[in-house]
Design an enzyme around this catalytic site. Structure first.
Site, PDB file in Angstrom:
ATOM      1  N   TYR A 161      -4.399   2.032   3.505  1.00 56.63           N
ATOM      2  CA  TYR A 161      -3.868   1.700   1.942  1.00 56.63           C
ATOM      3  C   TYR A 161      -5.067   2.025   1.238  1.00 56.63           C
ATOM      4  O   TYR A 161      -4.824   2.672  -0.063  1.00 56.63           O
ATOM      5  CB  TYR A 161      -3.617   0.475   2.045  1.00 56.63           C
ATOM      6  CG  TYR A 161      -2.881  -0.363   0.638  1.00 56.63           C
ATOM      7  CD1 TYR A 161      -1.774  -0.537   0.498  1.00 56.63           C
ATOM      8  CD2 TYR A 161      -3.793  -0.558  -0.368  1.00 56.63           C
ATOM      9  CE1 TYR A 161      -1.134  -0.729  -0.467  1.00 56.63           C
ATOM     10  CE2 TYR A 161      -3.120  -0.979  -1.681  1.00 56.63           C
ATOM     11  CZ  TYR A 161      -1.793  -1.178  -1.779  1.00 56.63           C
ATOM     12  OH  TYR A 161      -1.185  -1.615  -2.802  1.00 56.63           O
ATOM     13  N   LYS A 165      -4.815   5.063  -1.824  1.00 59.11           N
ATOM     14  CA  LYS A 165      -4.922   4.553  -3.132  1.00 59.11           C
ATOM     15  C   LYS A 165      -6.314   5.141  -3.974  1.00 59.11           C
ATOM     16  O   LYS A 165      -6.155   5.448  -5.197  1.00 59.11           O
ATOM     17  CB  LYS A 165      -5.201   2.947  -3.543  1.00 59.11           C
ATOM     18  CG  LYS A 165      -4.084   2.144  -3.147  1.00 59.11           C
ATOM     19  CD  LYS A 165      -2.518   2.587  -4.108  1.00 59.11           C
ATOM     20  CE  LYS A 165      -1.387   1.810  -3.621  1.00 59.11           C
ATOM     21  NZ  LYS A 165      -0.358   2.231  -4.461  1.00 59.11           N
TER      22      LYS A 165
HETATM   23  N1  LIG Z   1       1.917  -6.439  -5.394  1.00 63.82           N
HETATM   24  C1  LIG Z   1       0.288  -6.140  -5.261  1.00 63.82           C
HETATM   25  O1  LIG Z   1      -0.578  -7.063  -5.107  1.00 63.82           O
HETATM   26  C2  LIG Z   1      -0.170  -4.679  -5.591  1.00 63.82           C
HETATM   27  C3  LIG Z   1      -1.543  -4.631  -6.147  1.00 63.82           C
HETATM   28  C4  LIG Z   1      -1.930  -3.390  -6.228  1.00 63.82           C
HETATM   29  C5  LIG Z   1      -1.198  -2.483  -6.219  1.00 63.82           C
HETATM   30  N2  LIG Z   1       0.428  -2.345  -6.042  1.00 63.82           N
HETATM   31  C6  LIG Z   1       1.138  -1.420  -5.756  1.00 63.82           C
HETATM   32  O2  LIG Z   1       2.161  -1.438  -6.636  1.00 63.82           O
HETATM   33  C7  LIG Z   1       3.191  -0.696  -6.343  1.00 63.82           C
HETATM   34  C8  LIG Z   1       4.339  -1.574  -6.438  1.00 63.82           C
HETATM   35  O3  LIG Z   1       4.191  -2.648  -5.508  1.00 63.82           O
HETATM   36  P1  LIG Z   1       5.039  -3.812  -5.645  1.00 63.82           P
HETATM   37  O4  LIG Z   1       3.891  -5.140  -5.554  1.00 63.82           O
HETATM   38  O5  LIG Z   1       5.828  -3.811  -6.721  1.00 63.82           O
HETATM   39  O6  LIG Z   1       6.027  -4.030  -4.267  1.00 63.82           O
HETATM   40  P2  LIG Z   1       7.378  -4.241  -3.803  1.00 63.82           P
HETATM   41  O7  LIG Z   1       7.390  -4.316  -2.352  1.00 63.82           O
HETATM   42  O8  LIG Z   1       7.836  -5.444  -4.716  1.00 63.82           O
HETATM   43  O9  LIG Z   1       8.074  -3.027  -4.549  1.00 63.82           O
HETATM   44  C9  LIG Z   1       7.879  -1.872  -3.934  1.00 63.82           C
HETATM   45  C10 LIG Z   1       9.180  -1.224  -4.076  1.00 63.82           C
HETATM   46  O10 LIG Z   1       9.037   0.253  -3.489  1.00 63.82           O
HETATM   47  C11 LIG Z   1      10.013   0.767  -2.509  1.00 63.82           C
HETATM   48  N3  LIG Z   1       9.716   1.921  -1.466  1.00 63.82           N
HETATM   49  C12 LIG Z   1       8.881   1.520  -0.544  1.00 63.82           C
HETATM   50  N4  LIG Z   1       8.772   2.919   0.306  1.00 63.82           N
HETATM   51  C13 LIG Z   1       9.534   3.497  -0.552  1.00 63.82           C
HETATM   52  C14 LIG Z   1       9.836   4.919  -0.121  1.00 63.82           C
HETATM   53  N5  LIG Z   1       9.471   5.522   0.845  1.00 63.82           N
HETATM   54  N6  LIG Z   1      10.773   5.614  -1.135  1.00 63.82           N
HETATM   55  C15 LIG Z   1      11.122   4.899  -2.124  1.00 63.82           C
HETATM   56  N7  LIG Z   1      11.015   3.689  -2.416  1.00 63.82           N
HETATM   57  C16 LIG Z   1      10.192   2.952  -1.541  1.00 63.82           C
HETATM   58  C17 LIG Z   1      10.347  -0.545  -2.107  1.00 63.82           C
HETATM   59  O11 LIG Z   1      11.884  -0.581  -1.499  1.00 63.82           O
HETATM   60  C18 LIG Z   1      10.230  -1.660  -3.038  1.00 63.82           C
HETATM   61  O12 LIG Z   1      11.571  -1.632  -4.072  1.00 63.82           O
HETATM   62  C19 LIG Z   1       2.776  -0.278  -4.870  1.00 63.82           C
HETATM   63  O13 LIG Z   1       2.531   1.338  -5.107  1.00 63.82           O
HETATM   64  C20 LIG Z   1       1.724  -1.228  -4.707  1.00 63.82           C
HETATM   65  O14 LIG Z   1       1.071  -0.345  -3.789  1.00 63.82           O
HETATM   66  C21 LIG Z   1       0.682  -3.642  -5.603  1.00 63.82           C
END
Ligand SMILES: NC(=O)c1ccc[n+]([C@@H]2O[C@H](COP(=O)([O-])OP(=O)(O)OC[C@H]3O[C@@H](n4cnc5c(N)ncnc54)[C@H](O)[C@@H]3O)[C@@H](O)[C@H]2O)c1
Length: 254
Positions: A161, A165
């Site tokens: 991860y 990133k």
């Molecule tokens: N939640 C956190 O703490 C956090 C922190 C920093 C960065 N992020 C990043 O933010 C972004 C969104 O995360 P989130 O927290 O909203 O997560 P989430 O799990 O709520 O949403 C992620 C979405 O991506 C979809 N997804 C996953 N793999 C996929 C694929 N191969 N093709 C198409 N869709 C796919 C999932 O079905 C889901 O709907 C991600 O890139 C994550 O790494 C999240």
């Protein structure tokens, strides 16, 4: 002439592509863009969840497609379908991502490495690779990639991860340079821990510990990231490209 202030009316009628739109930050972004009158191409690999989410939007200007962002041909087809449905592409937010179980590097499963890089890094490349030509044909545009605080810092137990990133931020900078004179801005946002289903695997104890990693002593809300994304998408950020904005409760200030 640049907008002097963020003007939410500027999103009305714009065509916006959002990946990972069924949940979390992608869904929050899609909802705000829909409320502001944008036309949406929403993609996610989870069809049922995406359909259930779209039902709640109350907008007719939505094209929802089941797409796995690791499959470049599907991503290309989805962007092409969006362009032909709405007549162009102006904005894109690449939010699809996964967070697999933690494991120290010496025992990290190779399959988890491949999957994480495929979704969290190659998935973003697959999208920008085809969003840029669509935006060039539409007279310009703005892309925001969702990175992470782990794009700046190492995180124990998260080699894949963290690497993915860091890669998203590098990709954002290189792509921004390639298209800086062509009316395309490409930026990233680096959230701290955000209260979305991605953190669903954390126990209450782990969640509390995660909150305390942030100087604000809490995790963030998805809309707090969306607000930064909308700024970067908007003309108010007209001189911002190749940047990664931190939205992390002070995490990276330590
Ligand atoms: N939640 C956190 O703490 C956090 C922190 C920093 C960065 N992020 C990043 O933010 C972004 C969104 O995360 P989130 O927290 O909203 O997560 P989430 O799990 O709520 O949403 C992620 C979405 O991506 C979809 N997804 C996953 N793999 C996929 C694929 N191969 N093709 C198409 N869709 C796919 C999932 O079905 C889901 O709907 C991600 O890139 C994550 O790494 C999240």
């Amino acid at each position: 002439m640049a907008s002097s202030l963020f003007d939410p009316r500027a999103f009305s009628g714009k065509v916006a592509f959002v990946s990972g739109a069924a949940s979390g930050i992608g869904a929050a972004t899609a909802r705000q863009l829909a409320d502001l009158g944008a036309k949406l191409v929403l993609v996610d690999r989870d069809r049922a969840r995406l359909d259930a989410f779209v039902e709640t939007l109350g907008s007719n200007n939505v094209l929802a497609l089941e797409v796995d962002v690791t499959a470049i041909a599907s991503v290309e087809e989805a962007i092409a379908r969006g362009v032909s449905h709405f007549g162009g592409l102006d904005l894109a937010v690449n939010s699809a991502g996964i967070d697999l179980p933690r494991c120290e590097t010496a025992r990290y499963p190779a399959g988890d490495w491949d999957r994480t890089i495929a979704v969290n890094l190659t998935g973003v490349f697959n999208a920008v690779r085809h969003q840029i030509p669509a935006m060039l044909a539409s007279g310009g545009g703005s892309i925001v990639n969702v990175a992470s605080i782990m794009g700046f810092r190492g995180f124990s137990g998260q080699p894949a991860y963290t690497a993915a990133k860091h890669g998203v931020i590098g990709l954002t900078k290189a792509a921004a340079l390639d298209h800086a004179t062509q009316g395309i801005r490409i930026n990233a946002v680096a959230p701290g821990f955000i209260d979305t289903p991605l953190l669903g695997h954390l126990s209450d104890e782990m969640r509390q510990a995660a909150a305390l990693l942030h100087p604000m002593a809490r995790v963030g809300e998805a809309d707090e990231i969306t607000n930064v994304i909308l700024f970067l998408l908007s003309d108010a950020a007209s001189f911002v490209t190749g940047a990664c904005f931190e939205a992390d409760g002070g995490y990276l200030a330590k």
